[in-house]
Design an enzyme around this catalytic site. Structure first.
Site, PDB file in Angstrom:
ATOM      1  N   LYS A  42      34.060  71.535  21.827  1.00 61.84           N
ATOM      2  CA  LYS A  42      34.797  70.273  21.658  1.00 61.84           C
ATOM      3  C   LYS A  42      35.783  70.115  22.816  1.00 61.84           C
ATOM      4  O   LYS A  42      36.050  71.071  23.557  1.00 61.84           O
ATOM      5  CB  LYS A  42      35.503  70.255  20.310  1.00 61.84           C
ATOM      6  CG  LYS A  42      36.561  71.315  20.152  1.00 61.84           C
ATOM      7  CD  LYS A  42      37.190  71.241  18.775  1.00 61.84           C
ATOM      8  CE  LYS A  42      38.313  72.268  18.660  1.00 61.84           C
ATOM      9  NZ  LYS A  42      39.204  72.022  17.563  1.00 61.84           N
ATOM     10  N   TYR A 273      60.801  62.392  42.997  1.00 63.87           N
ATOM     11  CA  TYR A 273      61.526  61.540  42.041  1.00 63.87           C
ATOM     12  C   TYR A 273      62.748  62.246  41.457  1.00 63.87           C
ATOM     13  O   TYR A 273      62.666  63.432  41.096  1.00 63.87           O
ATOM     14  CB  TYR A 273      60.612  61.188  40.864  1.00 63.87           C
ATOM     15  CG  TYR A 273      59.543  60.177  41.166  1.00 63.87           C
ATOM     16  CD1 TYR A 273      59.839  58.951  41.754  1.00 63.87           C
ATOM     17  CD2 TYR A 273      58.218  60.451  40.837  1.00 63.87           C
ATOM     18  CE1 TYR A 273      58.838  58.027  42.000  1.00 63.87           C
ATOM     19  CE2 TYR A 273      57.219  59.530  41.083  1.00 63.87           C
ATOM     20  CZ  TYR A 273      57.531  58.315  41.667  1.00 63.87           C
ATOM     21  OH  TYR A 273      56.546  57.412  41.909  1.00 63.87           O
TER      22      TYR A 273
HETATM   23  C1  LIG Z   1      37.191  74.140  12.819  1.00 71.31           C
HETATM   24  C2  LIG Z   1      37.341  74.994  14.024  1.00 71.31           C
HETATM   25  N1  LIG Z   1      36.576  76.073  14.157  1.00 71.31           N
HETATM   26  C3  LIG Z   1      36.678  76.892  15.224  1.00 71.31           C
HETATM   27  C4  LIG Z   1      37.567  76.630  16.231  1.00 71.31           C
HETATM   28  C5  LIG Z   1      37.653  77.563  17.396  1.00 71.31           C
HETATM   29  O1  LIG Z   1      38.895  78.208  17.455  1.00 71.31           O
HETATM   30  P1  LIG Z   1      39.237  79.161  18.675  1.00 71.31           P
HETATM   31  O2  LIG Z   1      39.254  78.296  19.880  1.00 71.31           O
HETATM   32  O3  LIG Z   1      40.569  79.713  18.341  1.00 71.31           O
HETATM   33  O4  LIG Z   1      38.146  80.158  18.732  1.00 71.31           O
HETATM   34  C6  LIG Z   1      38.392  75.510  16.142  1.00 71.31           C
HETATM   35  C7  LIG Z   1      39.368  75.250  17.183  1.00 71.31           C
HETATM   36  O5  LIG Z   1      40.358  74.618  17.063  1.00 71.31           O
HETATM   37  C8  LIG Z   1      38.272  74.663  15.003  1.00 71.31           C
HETATM   38  O6  LIG Z   1      39.046  73.580  14.864  1.00 71.31           O
END
Ligand SMILES: Cc1ncc(COP(=O)(O)O)c(C=O)c1O
Length: 380
Positions: A42, A273
């Protein structure tokens, strides 16, 4: 476009080390054996480039991909990626398109169950998110049976059940995580006793996967550590304490730019700035075409360093929207066009995501995830 022309046309870019990514995937494969390894990609793969990382992670042996939004999953499908993709966020947007493209959706409320059931694609594979104490997404205990029956009656399959830990990486005290784990196991049992076989329970993020085999269930969802970063200092310490220190993570991302121009300042002249920096000696300032709009946090003003010719050069004055000024007085060979490392290694020197996070008052996750998706990512 070739890698060298992509780089030569860019003002700033991220280089992704394929060998580092593969090595990190290997480490997790060793930890989880034949359980499903879901690579969380993601937020543009935590800023690393979602398509590029997805292909590399799958080639290295990851089984599934995890995205936040339906649109991210559809973009991966449009790029030709056929691996299983789980949407971790709420099923908002093109639910019908998502199910037709074979995306798995996470259902975490009764409303969402009804919305997904309305679309009603037979054989759609869904994952129920169970509330265990994070209070972000999750069905309550008394809602489980109803959610499962709404979905099953629409012809969907409840393939998975999942939860997410609230407090596993920010602490070395894992009592709350253990309570969530126990609650998850209870709810999973309830769901199964209602006649749902739920073949794929899952709970573990990077920290849980590293620290607690009891959280692995049938699948783990690993994000930050696939990119070679520790979830936190506390997780690193806990791994040592629990004897899991054998894992060795390799950061995969180097963020680079180039010197656009060098300016000579006399004693008493100001920089940038708000005139927050004033030269106390003859100074050479390099202008970098990178700023907070690219994800180089304004909180790094007058605090961070960059690497030029293998030497640390301090940021002077405020970071602008698209430009940053650094002091190269002590790097006399520095000249226009020199490559500059904002994050990563150059020669013997290194700037880590944790260094930048400390200065910007945030976490390594945010430093990498906010590198603008507009900047090219190249696999090296
Ligand atoms: C539902 C979910 N699963 C897994 C993860 C992965 O977590 P990490 O990046 O700490 O491994 C996230 C990350 O925010 C998440 O929101």
């Amino acid at each position: 476009m070739s890698i060298s022309s992509t780089i030569s046309h860019a003002t700033s870019w991220a280089e992704i080390d394929g060998a580092a990514l593969r090595s990190n995937v290997d480490q997790f494969r060793r930890i989880v054996g034949d359980r499903v390894l879901l690579a969380v990609v993601k937020a543009n793969a935590y800023g690393h480039g979602s398509e590029l990382v997805s292909r590399e992670a799958l080639a290295a042996g990851a089984d599934w991909l995890g995205v936040f939004a339906i649109r991210e999953g559809l973009a991966l499908r449009a790029s030709g990626i056929e691996a299983p993709i789980l949407v971790l966020g709420p099923p908002m947007g093109d639910v019908s398109g998502a199910l037709s493209a074979g995306l798995r959706l996470t259902v975490s409320s009764l409303n969402a169950a009804q919305e997904v059931a309305k679309v009603g694609l037979k054989g759609a594979r869904l994952h129920l998110k169970l509330e265990t104490g994070t209070n972000r997404q999750g069905l309550l205990g008394h809602e489980l049976g109803e959610a499962a029956s709404i979905l099953s009656s629409s012809g969907a399959i409840v393939e998975g059940a999942c939860t997410h830990f609230a407090d596993i990486e920010d602490t070395t005290d894992h009592d709350f995580a253990q309570k969530q784990l126990a609650r998850f196991e209870e709810r999973l049992e309830e769901l199964r006793s209602l006649g749902n076989s739920v073949p794929l329970p899952h709970a573990a993020c990077s920290a849980a996967t590293i620290l607690f085999p009891s959280t692995h269930f049938a699948m783990v969802r690993v994000g930050i550590s696939l990119y070679g970063l520790w979830p936190s200092r506390e997780t690193f310490v806990s791994a040592r304490t629990l004897g899991r220190a054998a894992i060795s993570l390799r950061p995969a991302l180097t963020w680079k730019t180039r010197i656009a121009q060098i300016k000579k300042l006399g004693v008493g002249e100001y920089v940038g700035y708000g005139r927050t920096y004033r030269a106390t000696h003859q100074t050479r300032i390099a202008v970098l075409p990178i700023g907070y709009a690219d994800g180089y946090d304004r909180g790094l003003s007058s605090g961070a360093h960059v690497l030029v010719r293998g030497v640390r050069a301090p940021v002077r004055g405020r970071i602008c929207m698209n430009m940053t000024l650094v002091d190269v007085t002590d790097i006399p060979q520095a000249q226009d066009g020199d490559e500059v490392v904002l994050l990563g290694d150059q020669g013997e020197e290194k700037i880590t995501a944790e260094d930048l996070a400390r200065l910007a008052g945030t976490i390594n996750y945010e430093i990498v995830a906010r590198i603008s998706p507009d900047l090219p990512r190249v696999l090296v």
